[in-house]
Design an enzyme around this catalytic site. Sequence first.
Site, PDB file in Angstrom:
ATOM      1  N   GLY A  12       0.833  -1.196   0.000  1.00  0.00           N
ATOM      2  CA  GLY A  12       0.000   0.000   0.000  1.00  0.00           C
ATOM      3  C   GLY A  12       0.860   1.236   0.000  1.00  0.00           C
ATOM      4  O   GLY A  12       2.078   1.164  -0.197  1.00  0.00           O
ATOM      5  N   GLY A  13       0.219   2.394   0.231  1.00  0.00           N
ATOM      6  CA  GLY A  13       0.958   3.643   0.232  1.00  0.00           C
ATOM      7  C   GLY A  13       1.988   3.709   1.347  1.00  0.00           C
ATOM      8  O   GLY A  13       2.974   4.438   1.251  1.00  0.00           O
ATOM      9  N   ASP A 130      -8.373   6.172  11.051  1.00  0.00           N
ATOM     10  CA  ASP A 130      -8.266   5.542   9.726  1.00  0.00           C
ATOM     11  C   ASP A 130      -8.911   4.151   9.726  1.00  0.00           C
ATOM     12  O   ASP A 130      -8.323   3.177   9.256  1.00  0.00           O
ATOM     13  CB  ASP A 130      -6.792   5.445   9.291  1.00  0.00           C
ATOM     14  CG  ASP A 130      -6.647   5.312   7.777  1.00  0.00           C
ATOM     15  OD1 ASP A 130      -7.620   5.613   7.054  1.00  0.00           O
ATOM     16  OD2 ASP A 130      -5.565   4.919   7.312  1.00  0.00           O
TER      17      ASP A 130
END
Length: 314
Positions: A12-13, A130
């Site tokens: 992922g990022g 998040d």
Amino acid sequence: MTNAFRDEIGKGGYGTVYKGVLPDGLVVAVKMLSESKGNGEEFINEVASIGRTSHVNIVTLLGFCYERDKRALIYEYMPNGSLDNFIHKQGSVNANCRLEWKTLSEIAVGIARGLEYLHRGCNTRILHFDIKPQNILLDKDFCPKVSDFGLAKLCKTKDSIVSMMGMRGTAGYIAPEVFSRNFGAVSHKSDVYSYGMLVLEMVGARKNLNSGVSHTSEMFPHYIYKDLELEKDDIILGDISEEENKIARKLILISLGCIQTSPSDRPSMSKVVEMLEGPLHSLPIPPKPYLFSPARFAEESVTTSQPSETGRLA
């Protein structure tokens, strides 16, 4: 421990996750953070926050490495990966593995208990900021564990409202007050909103598997309200048993309460757990959130910042 980073299990990022084995034979997940993470704020955030936790529904941090620009977090290994693999990841190995309503309910309860612990059970209150399917990991028994504390904020146990510059979170799960203080103060109720959107997405994905109807997580609440008001449970949930209908309806009503526009109108996570464990007949249909009037939501979406390459809003 990762055998030269041979077995990649996620990306992922934030970086890449590899499967590894400790000298004592314990299987672990090693998250290598991207070098582009600036001064390492997210790394320090994660270690500082998750290092304070110990709960069955919070992923366990076993260790970390911080050597020059190399940063790694070592977690317990979750055989079933993340929740998003089971609800909307097309082409994945688990994409067609339908989670039963009872399993979805148990996952929703586990996530709620994990968040309740972060908000009330720690010496220092932790706000996650998040909550989304990618950050909910599932063990071999599908017990959910909240993970990825890179955007978390710590506050005193008695405090709830936090100061924050700009936005943080993932588009589609961010509470209204996080992107505009006109909606209220940022607090633990912001996690409640994200939780509500997550549960609605779980319900929507299960519905999509049944009917092939495509609803985005943003628009799905509108369709749910329309059918609930007309008492069309069969349209919302499809052809399921009475027991499954009760489970699904409870998840829908609770999640709709969680995504109320005003933070003060949302329940605490303790109340959410109580409702999940209580009877269905005690749950009224919550008011329709202002933001989920389709025209108004489209207008607000235009003025909201677009997500960055990592899928987060800076």
